[in-house]
Design an enzyme around this catalytic site. Sequence first.
Site, PDB file in Angstrom:
ATOM      1  N   GLU A   1      -8.422  -5.115   4.634  1.00 24.72           N
ATOM      2  CA  GLU A   1      -8.074  -5.726   3.922  1.00 24.72           C
ATOM      3  C   GLU A   1      -7.129  -5.637   2.361  1.00 24.72           C
ATOM      4  OE1 GLU A   1      -8.813  -0.786   2.794  1.00 24.72           O
ATOM      5  OE2 GLU A   1      -8.206  -0.889   4.736  1.00 24.72           O
TER       6      GLU A   1
ATOM      7  N   GLY B   1     -12.980   6.047  10.060  1.00 28.58           N
ATOM      8  CA  GLY B   1     -11.397   6.566  10.591  1.00 28.58           C
ATOM      9  C   GLY B   1     -11.526   7.699   9.803  1.00 28.58           C
TER      10      GLY B   1
ATOM     11  N   GLY C   1     -10.843   2.771  12.570  1.00 32.82           N
ATOM     12  CA  GLY C   1      -9.870   3.385  13.626  1.00 32.82           C
ATOM     13  C   GLY C   1     -10.529   3.118  14.365  1.00 32.82           C
TER      14      GLY C   1
ATOM     15  N   HIS D   1     -17.085   2.021   7.885  1.00 33.01           N
ATOM     16  CA  HIS D   1     -15.940   2.415   7.738  1.00 33.01           C
ATOM     17  C   HIS D   1     -15.571   3.408   7.890  1.00 33.01           C
ATOM     18  CE1 HIS D   1     -11.428   1.589   6.483  1.00 33.01           C
ATOM     19  NE2 HIS D   1     -11.943   2.882   5.861  1.00 33.01           N
TER      20      HIS D   1
ATOM     21  N   GLY E   1     -14.745   3.466  14.349  1.00 29.39           N
ATOM     22  CA  GLY E   1     -15.364   1.765  14.751  1.00 29.39           C
ATOM     23  C   GLY E   1     -15.398   1.229  15.356  1.00 29.39           C
ATOM     24  N   GLU E   2     -13.832   0.737  15.055  1.00 23.92           N
ATOM     25  CA  GLU E   2     -13.268  -0.920  15.990  1.00 23.92           C
ATOM     26  C   GLU E   2     -13.424  -0.318  17.511  1.00 23.92           C
ATOM     27  OE1 GLU E   2     -10.380  -2.012  13.972  1.00 23.92           O
ATOM     28  OE2 GLU E   2     -11.463  -2.056  11.330  1.00 23.92           O
TER      29      GLU E   2
ATOM     30  N   ASP F   1      -7.720  13.476  15.881  1.00 24.79           N
ATOM     31  CA  ASP F   1      -7.771  11.875  16.261  1.00 24.79           C
ATOM     32  C   ASP F   1      -8.646  12.206  17.324  1.00 24.79           C
ATOM     33  OD1 ASP F   1      -7.223  10.280  18.036  1.00 24.79           O
ATOM     34  OD2 ASP F   1      -5.258  10.022  16.796  1.00 24.79           O
ATOM     35  N   SER F   2      -9.522  11.305  16.852  1.00 22.47           N
ATOM     36  CA  SER F   2     -11.244  10.989  17.415  1.00 22.47           C
ATOM     37  C   SER F   2     -10.755  10.626  19.159  1.00 22.47           C
ATOM     38  CB  SER F   2     -12.225  10.101  17.144  1.00 22.47           C
ATOM     39  OG  SER F   2     -11.011   8.682  17.078  1.00 22.47           O
ATOM     40  N   ARG F   3      -9.606  10.146  19.178  1.00 25.85           N
ATOM     41  CA  ARG F   3      -9.091   9.676  20.622  1.00 25.85           C
ATOM     42  C   ARG F   3      -9.129  11.823  21.424  1.00 25.85           C
ATOM     43  NH1 ARG F   3      -4.482   5.350  19.079  1.00 25.85           N
ATOM     44  NH2 ARG F   3      -4.177   7.630  17.013  1.00 25.85           N
TER      45      ARG F   3
ATOM     46  N   ARG G   1      -2.532  -1.771  -3.342  1.00 28.91           N
ATOM     47  CA  ARG G   1      -4.098  -1.535  -3.401  1.00 28.91           C
ATOM     48  C   ARG G   1      -3.669  -0.159  -4.415  1.00 28.91           C
ATOM     49  NH1 ARG G   1      -4.799   3.134   0.906  1.00 28.91           N
ATOM     50  NH2 ARG G   1      -7.103   3.572   0.849  1.00 28.91           N
TER      51      ARG G   1
ATOM     52  N   ASN H   1       0.899  -0.647   0.422  1.00 27.13           N
ATOM     53  CA  ASN H   1      -0.267   0.126  -0.668  1.00 27.13           C
ATOM     54  C   ASN H   1       1.082   1.602   0.054  1.00 27.13           C
ATOM     55  OD1 ASN H   1      -1.727   2.061   0.369  1.00 27.13           O
ATOM     56  ND2 ASN H   1      -2.716   1.020   2.345  1.00 27.13           N
TER      57      ASN H   1
END
Length: 391
Positions: free
Chosen positions: A376, A201, A322, A199, A324-325, A274-276, A84, A7
Site C-alpha cells: 500500500e 488480515g 497478513g 485482502h 493471505g500471504e 490472531d489466526s496464527r 493514508r 498511516n
Amino acid sequence: MNVLVINAGSSSLKYQLLNTEAGQVYAKGNAERIGIDDSFIGHQEGDGEKEKLVVELPDHRTAIKHIFEILEKVDVPVDGIGHRVVQGGWYFPESAVVTDETLAEVREVAPLAPLHNYAEADVIEICRDLYPDLGNVIVPDTAFHYNMPEHAWRYALPRDVADGLHIRKYGAHGTSHRYIWKAASEFTNGACHKLVSCHLGSGASLCAIDGGKSMDTTMGLTPLDGLIMGTRTGTVDPATVFYLQRVGGYTVDEVDTMMNKQSGLLALSGVSSDSRDIEEAAEAGDKNCQMAMDMFCYRCAQLILEMAQSMEGWDTMAFSAGIGENSDVIRAGVCEKLAWMGVKIDPELNKVRSGDVRRISTPDSKIDVLVVPTNEELMIALDVEDLLGDK
C-alpha cells in the site's frame, strides 16, 4: 521522488520513506502508544536491524517531530508526504492534494470512521504546520470503490434517507486492492482480466476487479461488513442489533464495541484474534479454533463467488495481507471449498514462503491462484508523485 508515507491511528503512527522510481525503502517504522505510558518508536533503515527508541510521545505532534529528526540522519530529502485516510466518504473519487477544503472534508466524513479519520486529519494538519514547504496528499482507502456500479453500492433504504445521510457501500482496503491488481497484471503479463482480490488480515475484505475497475467489494458503509475478521463480526442480520438492545439490554455503544472489538475470530475461537494462535490451537485439538478456521474459509469461499458473480466470471484470484500471504492452511482451506469450481492448488507451492508474487495453482486449474504481497505504501507514494511530482 522521495515520499514519506504516513498511516496514522488513534494512538499510533506508521511511516515509510521510499523512492518511487526505484521502489527503494530507505527507512520505515512505527510510533506506538502515543498519549499512553511506555511509548516508543520502532525504526529500521533499509535491510538493517530494527531499533526500539524509548521516547515520550504525549501526542502526534511530538511523534512526527521525532520521526523527522530520525529521518534527518538517514540523509534522504523528503519531497512530499502521502497520508493514508481510511474514509474518503462522498468527497474523494481519487487521491487529492491537501488544501484547507480537502482537509475539512476528511473531518466532515469522520463519523464513518471515527477511530481513524480524526487522527489522520490531525496528523495532516500537524505536517502542514511543521513543514509548510512540503506538499501533502490524501490517499483514501475508499476511493478505488467510489465508482462501483450503483447496483453494487446502493442500499435498499428510502432514497431520501440514504442520499440525505450519504449511506452507501464505501468499502475499504482500496489502496491494497489497487496494488494487488497492478501486481497480478504484471505477473501474468496482462492475462489477468477478472480478478477476485482477497485482502485477508486482521481486517479483511474481498474485491471484484474487472479490467482494473472495482465492481464490488465486501466491506460496506463501514469496515464491519463482509468477511469474519479478527475482532469484527462481518455480515450479520441487521436485526441482531435491535435484538441485542431490546432483549439483551445492551446500549448502542455496547453493541458497537461488541461487534467491532469482541467478536470475529476472537469470539469464535475463545483463544485469540490472531489466526496464527488459532491455527496452532486447532492443530493441538481445540475444536472451537478449528470451527473458527472452518467458518472463515467457508465464508471467504462464499464471498469469492459473490465477487465473481459481480463480474459474471473470474479468471484469477489473489491472496494478500497478513493471513493471505502467510497462512498456507487458510489458503488451502479456501481453495478446497472452491474445488467444485475447478480451483486447484499445488500443496508444495502453497507452502513456499516468499516476499515475491507467486503462483500456487496447478497448470490444469480453471482459475489462476496467486499470492501477492501487498504494498500500500508504494501505491500511496505513486499517487503523491502523480499529484506533486511536477511541482
